[in-house]
Motif scaffolding. Structure first.
Motif, mmCIF file in Angstrom:
data_model
loop_
_atom_site.group_PDB
_atom_site.id
_atom_site.type_symbol
_atom_site.label_atom_id
_atom_site.label_comp_id
_atom_site.label_asym_id
_atom_site.label_seq_id
_atom_site.Cartn_x
_atom_site.Cartn_y
_atom_site.Cartn_z
ATOM 1 N N LYS A 54 0.896 -1.268 -0.002
ATOM 2 C CA LYS A 54 0.010 0.612 -0.041
ATOM 3 C C LYS A 54 0.917 0.958 0.050
ATOM 4 O O LYS A 54 2.453 1.174 -0.252
ATOM 5 N N ASP A 55 0.770 2.336 -0.870
ATOM 6 C CA ASP A 55 1.476 3.215 -0.911
ATOM 7 C C ASP A 55 1.053 4.433 0.926
ATOM 8 O O ASP A 55 -0.120 3.769 1.439
ATOM 9 N N ILE A 56 2.179 4.640 1.517
ATOM 10 C CA ILE A 56 1.892 5.347 2.428
ATOM 11 C C ILE A 56 0.569 6.237 3.164
ATOM 12 O O ILE A 56 0.154 6.413 4.150
ATOM 13 N N ARG A 57 0.211 7.049 2.363
ATOM 14 C CA ARG A 57 -0.473 7.730 2.170
ATOM 15 C C ARG A 57 -2.209 6.649 2.593
ATOM 16 O O ARG A 57 -3.279 6.991 3.819
ATOM 17 N N HIS A 58 -1.933 5.438 1.936
ATOM 18 C CA HIS A 58 -3.593 4.654 2.302
ATOM 19 C C HIS A 58 -3.395 4.387 3.852
ATOM 20 O O HIS A 58 -4.220 3.804 3.762
ATOM 21 N N LEU A 59 -2.270 3.663 3.449
ATOM 22 C CA LEU A 59 -1.973 2.296 4.797
ATOM 23 C C LEU A 59 -2.175 3.646 5.597
ATOM 24 O O LEU A 59 -2.721 3.271 6.615
ATOM 25 N N GLY A 60 -1.674 5.222 5.462
ATOM 26 C CA GLY A 60 -1.900 5.490 6.845
ATOM 27 C C GLY A 60 -3.611 5.759 6.740
ATOM 28 O O GLY A 60 -4.087 6.123 8.572
ATOM 29 N N ASN A 61 -4.501 6.528 6.199
ATOM 30 C CA ASN A 61 -5.727 6.372 6.200
ATOM 31 C C ASN A 61 -6.004 5.535 6.651
ATOM 32 O O ASN A 61 -7.073 6.034 7.548
ATOM 33 N N THR A 99 5.603 8.638 9.879
ATOM 34 C CA THR A 99 7.258 8.490 10.649
ATOM 35 C C THR A 99 8.209 7.682 11.016
ATOM 36 O O THR A 99 9.475 7.503 10.192
ATOM 37 N N GLU A 100 7.752 6.802 11.558
ATOM 38 C CA GLU A 100 8.810 5.620 12.153
ATOM 39 C C GLU A 100 9.698 4.604 10.917
ATOM 40 O O GLU A 100 10.322 3.878 10.760
ATOM 41 N N LEU A 101 7.879 4.847 9.629
ATOM 42 C CA LEU A 101 8.063 4.223 8.919
ATOM 43 C C LEU A 101 9.093 4.820 8.023
ATOM 44 O O LEU A 101 9.917 3.827 7.241
ATOM 45 N N LYS A 102 8.938 5.582 7.858
ATOM 46 C CA LYS A 102 10.095 6.881 6.438
ATOM 47 C C LYS A 102 11.169 5.997 7.304
ATOM 48 O O LYS A 102 12.401 6.352 6.830
ATOM 49 N N MET A 103 11.473 6.969 8.926
ATOM 50 C CA MET A 103 12.663 6.692 9.431
ATOM 51 C C MET A 103 13.657 5.222 8.896
ATOM 52 O O MET A 103 14.712 4.937 8.951
ATOM 53 N N ALA A 104 12.300 4.311 9.193
ATOM 54 C CA ALA A 104 13.064 3.057 9.171
ATOM 55 C C ALA A 104 13.850 2.841 7.842
ATOM 56 O O ALA A 104 14.169 2.190 7.345
ATOM 57 N N HIS A 105 13.744 3.240 6.989
ATOM 58 C CA HIS A 105 13.310 2.682 4.972
ATOM 59 C C HIS A 105 14.503 3.752 5.225
ATOM 60 O O HIS A 105 15.479 3.247 4.378
ATOM 61 N N LYS A 106 14.678 4.999 5.899
ATOM 62 C CA LYS A 106 15.969 5.361 5.994
ATOM 63 C C LYS A 106 17.127 4.748 6.447
ATOM 64 O O LYS A 106 18.487 4.636 5.812
ATOM 65 N N SER A 107 16.421 4.779 7.663
ATOM 66 C CA SER A 107 18.073 4.268 8.003
ATOM 67 C C SER A 107 18.236 2.686 7.971
ATOM 68 O O SER A 107 19.913 2.328 8.484
ATOM 69 N N TYR A 108 17.398 1.674 7.374
ATOM 70 C CA TYR A 108 18.025 0.080 6.779
ATOM 71 C C TYR A 108 18.255 0.720 5.380
ATOM 72 O O TYR A 108 17.803 -0.876 4.799
ATOM 73 N N ASN A 109 18.122 1.703 5.025
ATOM 74 C CA ASN A 109 18.215 1.664 3.556
ATOM 75 C C ASN A 109 17.223 0.543 2.467
ATOM 76 O O ASN A 109 17.575 0.092 1.696
ATOM 77 N N GLY A 110 16.187 0.923 2.893
ATOM 78 C CA GLY A 110 15.357 0.365 2.404
ATOM 79 C C GLY A 110 15.106 -0.978 2.625
ATOM 80 O O GLY A 110 14.067 -2.512 1.848
ATOM 81 N N LYS A 114 14.621 -6.126 7.789
ATOM 82 C CA LYS A 114 15.064 -5.671 8.647
ATOM 83 C C LYS A 114 14.395 -4.429 9.611
ATOM 84 O O LYS A 114 13.956 -4.058 10.489
ATOM 85 N N ILE A 115 13.346 -3.617 8.111
ATOM 86 C CA ILE A 115 12.455 -3.191 8.631
ATOM 87 C C ILE A 115 11.088 -3.241 9.031
ATOM 88 O O ILE A 115 10.773 -3.200 10.207
#
Length: 136
Positions: A54-61, A99-110, A114-115
């Motif tokens: 799911k894209d992040i917007r729909h997942l968040g909604n 925010t946590e999901l985005k940071m996890a993607h950044k921290s673990y390089n996608g 690991k995410i």
């Protein structure tokens, strides 16, 4: 596609597009809005398993709706504006998780493995945070 064809048949149109591009592109993952059947069409056109995200917007909604629909204790949201408080709580959960999901993607390089391992810990941390405790 003719003018009289229904545009809501996302399953069919996604399958047609996936078949048309299959000689040039091998689809392995599909990110969709989560409330349509378009991923089913892409999967039909493929000879292998297609991961569906799911894209992040729909997942968040979806997350916000689930939190808002949850049964909380009667004293969770006190006062005359308890519906407003519940909505603000649902929005806060949505924003924190995204925010946590985005940071996890950044921290673990996608790296999805690991995410997936760290995200359950995030949910626990958010619950503790709302309880008034600090983990650091």
């Amino acid at each position: 596609m003719s003018k009289s064809d229904p545009i809501g048949d996302e399953d069919r149109w996604s399958e047609i597009v996936a078949r048309n591009i299959s000689n040039e592109v091998q689809v392995t993952c599909y990110t969709g809005d989560g409330d349509s059947r378009s991923h089913a069409g892409v999967s039909k056109a493929s000879e292998h398993t297609i991961l569906h995200f799911k894209d992040i917007r729909h997942l968040g909604n979806s997350l916000k709706r689930a939190v808002y629909a949850a049964n909380f204790s009667s004293n969770m949201f006190k006062g005359s504006s308890n519906a407003n408080l519940k909505n603000r709580f649902a929005l806060s959960i949505k924003h924190r998780c995204i925010t946590e999901l985005k940071m996890a993607h950044k921290s673990y390089n996608g790296d999805l493995n690991k995410i997936k391992q760290c995200m359950p810990k995030v949910a626990d941390a958010i619950v503790v945070c709302f309880g008034g405790r600090v983990l650091w």
